[in-house]
Design an enzyme around this catalytic site. Structure first.
Site, PDB file in Angstrom:
ATOM      1  N   HIS A 193       0.832  -1.223   0.000  1.00 35.22           N
ATOM      2  CA  HIS A 193       0.000   0.000   0.000  1.00 35.22           C
ATOM      3  C   HIS A 193       0.862   1.267   0.000  1.00 35.22           C
ATOM      4  O   HIS A 193       0.426   2.312   0.470  1.00 35.22           O
ATOM      5  CB  HIS A 193      -0.951   0.036   1.214  1.00 35.22           C
ATOM      6  CG  HIS A 193      -1.671  -1.246   1.459  1.00 35.22           C
ATOM      7  ND1 HIS A 193      -2.924  -1.516   0.945  1.00 35.22           N
ATOM      8  CD2 HIS A 193      -1.309  -2.359   2.147  1.00 35.22           C
ATOM      9  CE1 HIS A 193      -3.297  -2.733   1.316  1.00 35.22           C
ATOM     10  NE2 HIS A 193      -2.330  -3.271   2.040  1.00 35.22           N
ATOM     11  N   SER A 250      14.596  21.853 -16.274  1.00 33.06           N
ATOM     12  CA  SER A 250      13.381  22.631 -16.487  1.00 33.06           C
ATOM     13  C   SER A 250      13.751  23.928 -17.184  1.00 33.06           C
ATOM     14  O   SER A 250      14.814  24.495 -16.939  1.00 33.06           O
ATOM     15  CB  SER A 250      12.737  22.925 -15.138  1.00 33.06           C
ATOM     16  OG  SER A 250      11.926  24.071 -15.226  1.00 33.06           O
ATOM     17  N   LYS A 277      15.897  22.219 -11.060  1.00 32.88           N
ATOM     18  CA  LYS A 277      15.252  20.934 -11.344  1.00 32.88           C
ATOM     19  C   LYS A 277      16.142  19.934 -12.058  1.00 32.88           C
ATOM     20  O   LYS A 277      16.942  20.291 -12.913  1.00 32.88           O
ATOM     21  CB  LYS A 277      14.009  21.171 -12.204  1.00 32.88           C
ATOM     22  CG  LYS A 277      12.921  21.897 -11.462  1.00 32.88           C
ATOM     23  CD  LYS A 277      12.122  20.977 -10.588  1.00 32.88           C
ATOM     24  CE  LYS A 277      10.940  20.474 -11.376  1.00 32.88           C
ATOM     25  NZ  LYS A 277      10.188  19.504 -10.627  1.00 32.88           N
ATOM     26  N   GLU A 281       9.606   8.648 -16.728  1.00 33.87           N
ATOM     27  CA  GLU A 281       8.216   9.087 -16.959  1.00 33.87           C
ATOM     28  C   GLU A 281       7.745   8.734 -18.366  1.00 33.87           C
ATOM     29  O   GLU A 281       6.621   8.277 -18.571  1.00 33.87           O
ATOM     30  CB  GLU A 281       8.107  10.605 -16.749  1.00 33.87           C
ATOM     31  CG  GLU A 281       8.277  11.006 -15.286  1.00 33.87           C
ATOM     32  CD  GLU A 281       8.472  12.508 -15.130  1.00 33.87           C
ATOM     33  OE1 GLU A 281       7.709  13.275 -15.732  1.00 33.87           O
ATOM     34  OE2 GLU A 281       9.405  12.907 -14.406  1.00 33.87           O
TER      35      GLU A 281
END
Ligand code: ARG
Length: 458
Positions: free
Chosen positions: A155, A276, A282, A289
């Site tokens: 979980h 970024s 970043k 992804e």
């Protein structure tokens, strides 16, 4: 004029040519198509259906066409519809009437079935190679991290301590199954359909066995209707690729989480991260992804093919031309994802201290504490209750279990002794789970050696 133009009085509407034509995407089957035709022509000559001389001229010219295509010397035409008729048209342009004999005893229906099977066979082999690299990378990561303790989750809540090696080997199992599934799918793809004709075979005495051998197939199709209209192998293939995508996507998701500031268990290499355009600080895990995101394409391709096939009456219908883009897209996607994902893993750095800290928090040893009480004679359900109460107490005191004094422990059970500290240490929690398939060092070493044996066997 079209190769099939005899019974027509009008040219095809331009819109129809554009709509009907598949050359823009099936051109990439040129090699399979030409090799299939070479085998067919060779067989026609050997079987005496055309003369040996005619056969030789066709084969020689097809070989030349293959070289020319590969050197970009050939322009395919939309009004020749597809790769099959483009190649045949070029052949006829080059050798005239003899070229017109190539299609004897053959239909584009069995021809395209052959081409796509040859293509899928090649791609299965290529993708299996990529899976081997990925499995090797995962094995090396596991070998280096037999003692790297981290929390295991259920979980997405800290559950019990494991090692990073054990975590890696879970993915090894998944990719091993993917590999085996592809091997299995290959068997059903490796069946040669030529001789099925348009749907009902042919009256010519084609030597199907010879074509099968020339093209390196293991068997020939058993039913001509099925031979031209079966795309089960392609659906199976896309379903295998979908499962690979599921596994890549799950691991990507974890890498993204583990790479986040909140977890900080891993750091992706600069070469496998992106920045970024506005936020200078970043460093984003775009590769993971994208791999996660691209799974959607592969599932879509599978769904498209299932949907195309579900309502088609026997035998061939033009709907089936829609199989190609789905297959190509899934192959391209997987072949892009696997190598970049493998290198992303290979260059990953681990923040082992943080992993260990992660395992030390969140009461991941609460089960072992309960098991300790069981070993002292307390029934498990009762031990579970005692452990739960102790955890509750610790939360109120902002302490870990191992921070409690023996005095405090004894409040929960008089059976608890000094040996509790060793029993609930992270090392004990992991290394006592020696059960086959468990996270203890010796169990993971066994899993790694099984993995190595597997990789050597293939
Ligand atoms: N381009 C077609 C396909 O991809 C080849 C078979 C065409 N057969 C036909 N009878 N129209 O399926």
């Amino acid at each position: 004029m079209k190769l099939w133009g005899g019974r027509f009085n009008k040219a095809t509407d331009k819109k129809v040519d554009d709509f009907n034509s598949s050359i823009s995407f099936d051109a990439r089957l040129y090699k399979q198509d030409i090799l299939g035709s070479i085998a067919h022509a060779t067989m026609l000559g050997k079987a005496g259906i055309i003369t040996e001389k005619e056969s030789e001229l066709i084969v020689k010219t097809l070989k030349e066409i293959l070289v020319d295509v590969e050197n970009d010397k050939v322009t395919f035409m939309v009004d020749a519809e597809d790769i099959h008729m483009n190649i045949e048209t070029i052949l006829i342009e080059r050798i005239g009437d003899v070229g017109k004999k190539l299609h004897t005893g053959r239909s584009r229906n069995d021809q395209v079935a052959l081409d796509i099977r040859m293509y899928v066979k090649d791609e299965i082999s290529a993708i299996k190679e990529m899976l081997i690299s990925l499995m090797n990378t995962i094995l090396s990561m596991a070998k280096e991290n037999l003692d790297t303790i981290m929390p295991g989750y259920t979980h997405l809540q800290k559950a019990q301590p494991i090692t990073f090696a054990h975590y890696c080997m879970a993915y090894f199992q998944m990719f091993k199954r993917d590999f085996e599934r592809l091997t299995d799918c290959y068997k059903r793809t490796d069946v040669m359909p030529l001789g099925s004709g348009a749907l009902a075979g042919t009256t010519f005495p084609l030597d199907r066995e010879l074509v099968k051998d020339l093209l390196n197939f293991s068997a020939i199709t058993e039913n001509s209707l099925d031979g031209v209209s079966d795309r089960d192998f392609a659906i199976e293939f896309l379903s295998n690729l979908s499962l690979i995508s599921v596994h890549l996507s799950r691991m990507s998701e974890e890498m993204i989480l583990f790479n986040s500031h909140e977890f900080s268990y891993v750091e992706m290499d600069d070469a496998f991260s992106t920045g970024s355009s506005i936020m200078p600080q970043k460093k984003n895990p775009d590769i993971a992804e994208l791999v996660r995101g691209k799974s959607g394409r592969v599932f879509g391709d599978l769904m498209a093919l299932l949907t195309v096939m579900k309502g088609i009456p026997l035998a061939y219908n033009k709907d089936m031309q829609e199989d190609k883009e789905a297959i190509f897209d899934a192959v391209d996607t997987i072949k892009m994802c696997l190598p970049v994902f493998t290198d992303m893993l290979a260059t990953l750095s681990l923040k082992k201290d943080n992993m260990r800290k992660g395992a030390a928090g969140g009461f991941t040893n609460a089960t072992d504490y309960a098991d300790y009480l069981v070993k002292k004679g307390v029934p498990f359900r009762e031990a579970h209750g005692i452990s739960g109460k102790t955890v509750f107490y610790c939360i109120s005191k902002d302490k870990a279990l191992e921070d409690l004094t023996l005095q405090e422990f004894k409040e929960f059970s008089p059976l608890i002794e000094q040996d509790v500290y060793d029993a609930i240490s992270l090392e004990t929690c992991v290394n006592e789970r020696k059960i086959y398939g468990g996270p203890a060092k010796e169990a993971v070493e066994k899993a790694i050696s099984n993995g190595e044996t597997f990789l050597k066997s293939i």
